[in-house]
Scaffold this motif. Structure first.
Motif, PDB file in Angstrom:
ATOM      1  N   VAL A  28       0.845  -1.191   0.000  1.00  0.00           N
ATOM      2  CA  VAL A  28       0.000   0.000   0.000  1.00  0.00           C
ATOM      3  C   VAL A  28       0.883   1.246   0.000  1.00  0.00           C
ATOM      4  CG1 VAL A  28      -1.804   1.285   1.184  1.00  0.00           C
ATOM      5  CG2 VAL A  28      -1.822  -1.217   1.258  1.00  0.00           C
ATOM      6  N   VAL A  29       0.681   2.087  -0.994  1.00  0.00           N
ATOM      7  CA  VAL A  29       1.377   3.369  -1.101  1.00  0.00           C
ATOM      8  C   VAL A  29       0.359   4.466  -0.828  1.00  0.00           C
ATOM      9  CG1 VAL A  29       2.765   4.863  -2.579  1.00  0.00           C
ATOM     10  CG2 VAL A  29       2.802   2.369  -2.924  1.00  0.00           C
ATOM     11  N   VAL A  30       0.584   5.253   0.214  1.00  0.00           N
ATOM     12  CA  VAL A  30      -0.323   6.357   0.489  1.00  0.00           C
ATOM     13  C   VAL A  30       0.388   7.679   0.196  1.00  0.00           C
ATOM     14  CG1 VAL A  30      -1.600   5.048   2.225  1.00  0.00           C
ATOM     15  CG2 VAL A  30       0.236   6.557   2.948  1.00  0.00           C
ATOM     16  N   ILE A  31      -0.396   8.634  -0.286  1.00  0.00           N
ATOM     17  CA  ILE A  31       0.132   9.950  -0.645  1.00  0.00           C
ATOM     18  C   ILE A  31      -0.610  10.997   0.177  1.00  0.00           C
ATOM     19  CG2 ILE A  31       0.616  11.538  -2.541  1.00  0.00           C
ATOM     20  CD1 ILE A  31      -0.138   9.134  -4.425  1.00  0.00           C
ATOM     21  N   GLY A  32       0.127  11.878   0.838  1.00  0.00           N
ATOM     22  CA  GLY A  32      -0.494  12.920   1.643  1.00  0.00           C
ATOM     23  C   GLY A  32       0.496  14.012   1.965  1.00  0.00           C
ATOM     24  N   PRO A  33       0.021  15.168   2.430  1.00  0.00           N
ATOM     25  CA  PRO A  33       0.902  16.309   2.656  1.00  0.00           C
ATOM     26  C   PRO A  33       1.523  16.371   4.048  1.00  0.00           C
ATOM     27  CG  PRO A  33      -1.356  16.984   2.933  1.00  0.00           C
ATOM     28  CD  PRO A  33      -1.399  15.532   2.541  1.00  0.00           C
ATOM     29  N   ASP A  34       0.990  15.607   5.005  1.00  0.00           N
ATOM     30  CA  ASP A  34       1.373  15.747   6.410  1.00  0.00           C
ATOM     31  C   ASP A  34       2.340  14.640   6.824  1.00  0.00           C
ATOM     32  OD1 ASP A  34       1.550  15.891   9.173  1.00  0.00           O
ATOM     33  OD2 ASP A  34      -0.552  16.420   9.447  1.00  0.00           O
ATOM     34  N   PRO A  35       3.607  14.970   7.113  1.00  0.00           N
ATOM     35  CA  PRO A  35       4.575  13.931   7.493  1.00  0.00           C
ATOM     36  C   PRO A  35       4.212  13.218   8.789  1.00  0.00           C
ATOM     37  CG  PRO A  35       5.491  16.121   7.843  1.00  0.00           C
ATOM     38  CD  PRO A  35       4.220  16.310   7.091  1.00  0.00           C
ATOM     39  N   GLU A  36       3.542  13.913   9.713  1.00  0.00           N
ATOM     40  CA  GLU A  36       3.149  13.269  10.968  1.00  0.00           C
ATOM     41  C   GLU A  36       2.104  12.185  10.716  1.00  0.00           C
ATOM     42  OE1 GLU A  36       4.665  13.610  13.866  1.00  0.00           O
ATOM     43  OE2 GLU A  36       6.020  14.904  12.720  1.00  0.00           O
ATOM     44  N   LYS A  37       1.163  12.462   9.817  1.00  0.00           N
ATOM     45  CA  LYS A  37       0.184  11.437   9.468  1.00  0.00           C
ATOM     46  C   LYS A  37       0.852  10.286   8.724  1.00  0.00           C
ATOM     47  CE  LYS A  37      -3.998  14.296   9.371  1.00  0.00           C
ATOM     48  NZ  LYS A  37      -5.140  14.768   8.550  1.00  0.00           N
ATOM     49  N   GLY A  38       1.867  10.615   7.948  1.00  0.00           N
ATOM     50  CA  GLY A  38       2.616   9.566   7.273  1.00  0.00           C
ATOM     51  C   GLY A  38       3.312   8.657   8.271  1.00  0.00           C
ATOM     52  N   LYS A  39       3.909   9.247   9.303  1.00  0.00           N
ATOM     53  CA  LYS A  39       4.562   8.451  10.348  1.00  0.00           C
ATOM     54  C   LYS A  39       3.542   7.582  11.081  1.00  0.00           C
ATOM     55  CE  LYS A  39       8.267  11.790  11.293  1.00  0.00           C
ATOM     56  NZ  LYS A  39       8.807  12.766  12.290  1.00  0.00           N
ATOM     57  N   LYS A  40       2.352   8.131  11.303  1.00  0.00           N
ATOM     58  CA  LYS A  40       1.289   7.377  11.962  1.00  0.00           C
ATOM     59  C   LYS A  40       0.884   6.169  11.126  1.00  0.00           C
ATOM     60  CE  LYS A  40      -3.466   7.939  13.659  1.00  0.00           C
ATOM     61  NZ  LYS A  40      -4.614   8.877  13.752  1.00  0.00           N
ATOM     62  N   PHE A  41       0.784   6.358   9.822  1.00  0.00           N
ATOM     63  CA  PHE A  41       0.437   5.260   8.921  1.00  0.00           C
ATOM     64  C   PHE A  41       1.507   4.167   8.980  1.00  0.00           C
ATOM     65  CE2 PHE A  41       1.353   3.571   4.622  1.00  0.00           C
ATOM     66  CZ  PHE A  41       0.263   2.730   4.495  1.00  0.00           C
ATOM     67  N   LEU A  42       2.771   4.563   8.915  1.00  0.00           N
ATOM     68  CA  LEU A  42       3.854   3.584   8.948  1.00  0.00           C
ATOM     69  C   LEU A  42       3.922   2.879  10.304  1.00  0.00           C
ATOM     70  CD1 LEU A  42       6.596   5.596   7.033  1.00  0.00           C
ATOM     71  CD2 LEU A  42       5.107   3.796   6.142  1.00  0.00           C
ATOM     72  N   ALA A  43       3.627   3.620  11.381  1.00  0.00           N
ATOM     73  CA  ALA A  43       3.600   3.003  12.710  1.00  0.00           C
ATOM     74  C   ALA A  43       2.472   1.972  12.799  1.00  0.00           C
ATOM     75  CB  ALA A  43       3.428   4.075  13.779  1.00  0.00           C
ATOM     76  N   ALA A  44       1.340   2.286  12.201  1.00  0.00           N
ATOM     77  CA  ALA A  44       0.227   1.326  12.179  1.00  0.00           C
ATOM     78  C   ALA A  44       0.629   0.065  11.433  1.00  0.00           C
ATOM     79  CB  ALA A  44      -0.997   1.959  11.539  1.00  0.00           C
ATOM     80  N   ALA A  45       1.378   0.238  10.350  1.00  0.00           N
ATOM     81  CA  ALA A  45       1.861  -0.925   9.601  1.00  0.00           C
ATOM     82  C   ALA A  45       2.819  -1.754  10.444  1.00  0.00           C
ATOM     83  CB  ALA A  45       2.549  -0.465   8.322  1.00  0.00           C
ATOM     84  N   ASP A  46       3.660  -1.075  11.234  1.00  0.00           N
ATOM     85  CA  ASP A  46       4.535  -1.787  12.166  1.00  0.00           C
ATOM     86  C   ASP A  46       3.717  -2.656  13.114  1.00  0.00           C
ATOM     87  OD1 ASP A  46       7.205  -1.210  11.536  1.00  0.00           O
ATOM     88  OD2 ASP A  46       7.045   0.791  12.430  1.00  0.00           O
TER      89      ASP A  46
END
Length: 274
Positions: A28-46
């Protein structure tokens, strides 16, 4: 294992879809403007044990240059894309123009979806059952296309901008799925109904109150994404299909006129060329 690309994948319906497919073990590749939300997504994947299948691309998709950069980045990292899910949208009560000179809603809600769809179609065409899922507002009676003022310079209204964006995406689906293009990729327009995931935007007081009232009656996100997941898992046979809260829309509806689709495609190409 499939590969999903989801714009607006760090919040709302996009985020719910991203987590659904991560749980299944897909890329899953997600695209968004907010790096904090990106980190949250990657943490959820962890937390799911699927970090190796999760990818975040930071981008402001209201900018043409950023969309083009994202397309090239995805092409460099992946050889095939099974599904492109277009969710990014941001309501604005007040008119804003991007640094490239486009009205923000027009740029994010329409131009981005145009650029990502056509930009990634070569990777999509390599998939067994490729599909573009455009989460918009197909077949809505309200609103109109302001052909001589697509940027709504005269009398801007946030709702008018949003409804116009939905109609532009209807025509995008029509032009993309033209038989002459020869694509195998199925194009699906879907409005799942109001979901309890929030309504991203910047609102003046009256609109903020209206949005809060809408959210009171919104359905749980799991119910909202169910028909989207079904269409992604088994794309409709038709080159173009449209659904409104699970109900299939007749493509003879005035929102899907081929002449208008060709007119918009030509206008879009001219705008992007300039």
């Amino acid at each position: 294992m499939k590969t999903f690309v989801i714009s607006g994948g760090t919040s709302g319906i996009g985020e719910a879809l991203a987590r659904t497919y991560l749980k299944r073990g897909d890329k899953v590749v997600v695209i968004g403007p907010d790096p904090e939300k990106g980190k949250k997504f990657l943490a959820a994947a962890d937390g799911l044990g699927t970090r190796q299948h999760a990818f975040f691309i930071r981008a402001d998709l209201s900018l043409v240059a950023e969309n083009r950069r994202v397309v090239e980045e995805i092409k460099e990292q992946f050889s095939v894309v099974d599904a492109l899910v277009l969710c990014a949208r941001f309501f604005r009560s007040y008119r804003r123009v991007t640094s490239e000179g486009f009205e923000h809603n027009f740029a994010l809600y329409y131009l981005s979806r145009y650029l990502l769809g056509y930009g990634l179609v070569d990777l999509l065409e390599k998939a067994p059952e490729p599909v573009i899922m455009n989460v918009a507002g197909p077949g809505v009676e309200a609103g109109q296309i302001h052909w001589n003022d697509l940027g709504l310079e005269r009398g801007y209204d946030g709702w008018a901008a949003m409804f116009q964006g939905g109609k532009l995406n209807d025509l995008l689906g029509v032009s993309f799925s033209q038989q002459s293009r020869g694509y195998r990729t199925r194009y699906v327009l879907d409005f799942p109904g109001g979901t309890a995931t929030g309504f991203a935007g910047e609102f003046e007081p009256a609109t903020a109150a209206r949005v809060q009232e809408m959210l009171r009656y919104a359905k749980p996100v799991e119910a909202g994404i169910a028909p989207i997941v079904a269409a992604l898992d088994t794309p409709p046979a038709e080159p173009l299909s449209a659904f409104f809260e699970g109900r299939r829309i007749d493509l003879r509806h005035f929102s899907f006129q081929q002449d208008d689709a060709l007119r918009l495609d030509a206008l879009t190409r001219k705008l992007l060329a300039s």
